[in-house]
Design a protein around this motif. Structure first.
Motif, short mmCIF file in Angstrom:
data_model
loop_
_atom_site.label_atom_id
_atom_site.label_comp_id
_atom_site.label_asym_id
_atom_site.label_seq_id
_atom_site.Cartn_x
_atom_site.Cartn_y
_atom_site.Cartn_z
N ILE A 1 32.47 31.09 38.08
CA ILE A 1 32.12 31.15 39.50
C ILE A 1 31.03 32.22 39.65
CG2 ILE A 1 32.92 31.70 41.82
CD1 ILE A 1 35.71 30.77 41.00
N LYS A 2 29.85 31.77 39.97
CA LYS A 2 28.72 32.68 40.16
C LYS A 2 28.35 32.70 41.64
CE LYS A 2 26.59 32.33 35.55
NZ LYS A 2 27.63 31.61 34.81
N LEU A 3 28.53 33.84 42.27
CA LEU A 3 28.25 33.99 43.69
C LEU A 3 26.89 34.65 43.89
CD1 LEU A 3 31.72 35.27 44.95
CD2 LEU A 3 30.87 32.92 44.95
N SER B 1 35.16 27.68 49.71
CA SER B 1 35.10 26.36 49.08
C SER B 1 35.51 26.40 47.61
CB SER B 1 33.69 25.79 49.20
OG SER B 1 32.76 26.61 48.50
N LEU B 2 35.69 27.62 47.07
CA LEU B 2 36.04 27.80 45.65
C LEU B 2 37.45 28.36 45.48
CD1 LEU B 2 32.67 29.52 44.76
CD2 LEU B 2 33.30 27.21 44.06
N LYS B 3 38.22 28.34 46.57
CA LYS B 3 39.49 29.06 46.59
C LYS B 3 40.43 28.62 45.47
CE LYS B 3 43.28 30.36 49.66
NZ LYS B 3 43.83 30.30 51.03
N LYS B 4 40.59 27.32 45.26
CA LYS B 4 41.53 26.86 44.23
C LYS B 4 41.12 27.34 42.85
CE LYS B 4 43.23 22.73 46.63
NZ LYS B 4 43.34 21.25 46.59
N ARG B 5 39.84 27.29 42.57
CA ARG B 5 39.35 27.75 41.26
C ARG B 5 39.51 29.26 41.13
NH1 ARG B 5 33.39 25.88 40.65
NH2 ARG B 5 33.68 27.04 38.70
N HIS B 6 39.21 29.97 42.19
CA HIS B 6 39.34 31.43 42.17
C HIS B 6 40.78 31.84 41.93
CE1 HIS B 6 38.88 35.55 44.17
NE2 HIS B 6 38.04 35.58 43.16
N LEU B 7 41.71 31.15 42.56
CA LEU B 7 43.13 31.46 42.38
C LEU B 7 43.65 31.05 41.01
CD1 LEU B 7 44.61 30.60 45.90
CD2 LEU B 7 44.15 32.86 44.93
N SER C 1 42.16 32.05 38.49
CA SER C 1 41.65 33.19 37.71
C SER C 1 40.37 32.85 36.95
CB SER C 1 42.71 33.70 36.72
OG SER C 1 43.91 34.00 37.36
N GLU C 2 39.57 31.93 37.49
CA GLU C 2 38.29 31.64 36.85
C GLU C 2 37.39 32.87 36.97
OE1 GLU C 2 36.31 28.03 37.83
OE2 GLU C 2 38.08 26.78 37.45
N LEU C 3 36.72 33.19 35.89
CA LEU C 3 35.90 34.39 35.83
C LEU C 3 34.81 34.33 36.90
CD1 LEU C 3 35.40 37.04 34.32
CD2 LEU C 3 33.95 35.76 32.71
N THR C 4 34.75 35.37 37.72
CA THR C 4 33.88 35.41 38.90
C THR C 4 32.93 36.61 38.81
OG1 THR C 4 35.60 34.39 40.26
CG2 THR C 4 33.86 35.58 41.42
N ALA C 5 31.66 36.38 39.15
CA ALA C 5 30.67 37.46 39.10
C ALA C 5 29.56 37.17 40.11
CB ALA C 5 30.09 37.60 37.69
N VAL D 1 38.68 40.47 29.91
CA VAL D 1 38.24 41.13 31.14
C VAL D 1 39.01 40.59 32.33
CG1 VAL D 1 35.94 41.42 30.15
CG2 VAL D 1 36.39 39.47 31.66
N ALA D 2 39.12 41.42 33.37
CA ALA D 2 39.71 40.95 34.62
C ALA D 2 38.83 39.83 35.19
CB ALA D 2 39.81 42.10 35.62
N PRO D 3 39.44 38.86 35.87
CA PRO D 3 38.68 37.71 36.35
C PRO D 3 37.76 38.02 37.52
CG PRO D 3 40.93 37.59 37.16
CD PRO D 3 40.88 38.74 36.17
#
Length: 279
Positions: free
Chosen positions: A140-142, A172-178, A180-184, A91-93
């Protein structure tokens, strides 16, 4: 027997990792950033059809962030009729984005455009069960950030306002988001469902927007026609090619299967895993 099962699982995971990237065109250095693009479609004189054609051209031309291209793997293991099945799909991140790694725009669309983009990238949209599984696997759970409903919720200025809220959440999660950590948790999903069809006008079916406790704000809902797109909608791309017990399969075929559909669907067989696209 256990060794054989482990071998199948490892093989499936290994093979699923052979496809690492969404196959979009290379992004041009001159392409618009997310904020530039969002401003370009904020013109109130644009019709929905024109706006969506502009969005599609940006995606077709590869104007998506690099980190959005890298896929995350979802593994589903279930015993069905006494046989163990292990399915791996990718799946896309995050939800559909336009722009670059530093400046991107979450882009709501109608289900018709979402399907066109899925077709372009050899992907499909998720089912309700898949949305739940993706959320469970997300790193990453927002917390959802609803905007009070109004007649403006389908307009680009509200899209931009919500985009800015989510971007602030990610600071505050920018490095992890970049990475490609799965985000939802940041959007509702346009989902594949039998509820798309069966009425005079095809519907958009939405679900999700999970809270941090794992409960979805939005139950499965199909009261809007397929021309509806509001700020809360997200497009999650799921590669159609997957691995089942070490063999390549297509998710659309699994959804048609009278036995195996339970790996991906909790509403029964889904024979038509697409939205109709207007000519």
């Amino acid at each position: 027997m256990m060794k054989r099962v482990l071998l199948i699982m490892l093989c499936g995971t290994f093979l699923s990792c052979t496809v690492q990237q969404l196959k979009f065109a290379k992004r041009e250095a001159s392409a618009l950033s997310g904020s530039q693009f969002s401003k370009s479609i904020a013109d109130t004189s644009l019709t929905l059809e024109t706006r969506e054609q502009i969005i599609f051209e940006e995606i077709k031309n590869g104007n998506v962030p690099d980190f959005f291209r890298k896929l995350a793997t979802i593994d589903v293991t279930q015993t069905i009729n006494g046989k163990l099945y292990h399915l791996s799909y990718q799946v896309a991140p995050d939800y559909l984005l336009i722009g670059n790694d530093e400046d991107f725009f979450y882009t709501p669309t109608t289900p018709m455009l979402a399907q066109k983009i899925a077709n372009l990238s050899k992907a499909m949209l998720p089912t309700k069960k898949m949305v739940d599984d993706i959320y469970a696997n997300s790193l990453i759970k927002l917390a959802p950030q609803p905007i009070p409903p109004s007649k403006l919720m389908t307009t680009v200025p509200v899209f931009i306002a919500h985009n800015n809220i989510v971007i602030k959440q990610l600071d505050s999660l920018k490095k992890r988001h970049l990475r490609s950590e799965l985000t939802a948790g940041n959007k509702k999903d346009i989902i594949i469902s039998n509820k798309i069809y069966g009425q005079p006008t095809p519907r958009v079916v939405i679900y999700g927007w999970h809270k941090l406790d794992g409960k979805a704000i939005q139950p499965v809902y199909n009261k809007h026609t397929n021309t509806w797109a509001d700020y809360s909608h997200g497009v999650r791309l799921v590669l159609n090619d997957a691995i089942l017990n070490g063999k390549k399969v297509r998710l659309a075929d699994i959804l048609k299967d009278p036995v195996l559909h339970v790996l991906l669907s909790d509403e029964g067989v889904i024979a038509n895993a697409t939205y109709p696209i207007a000519n």
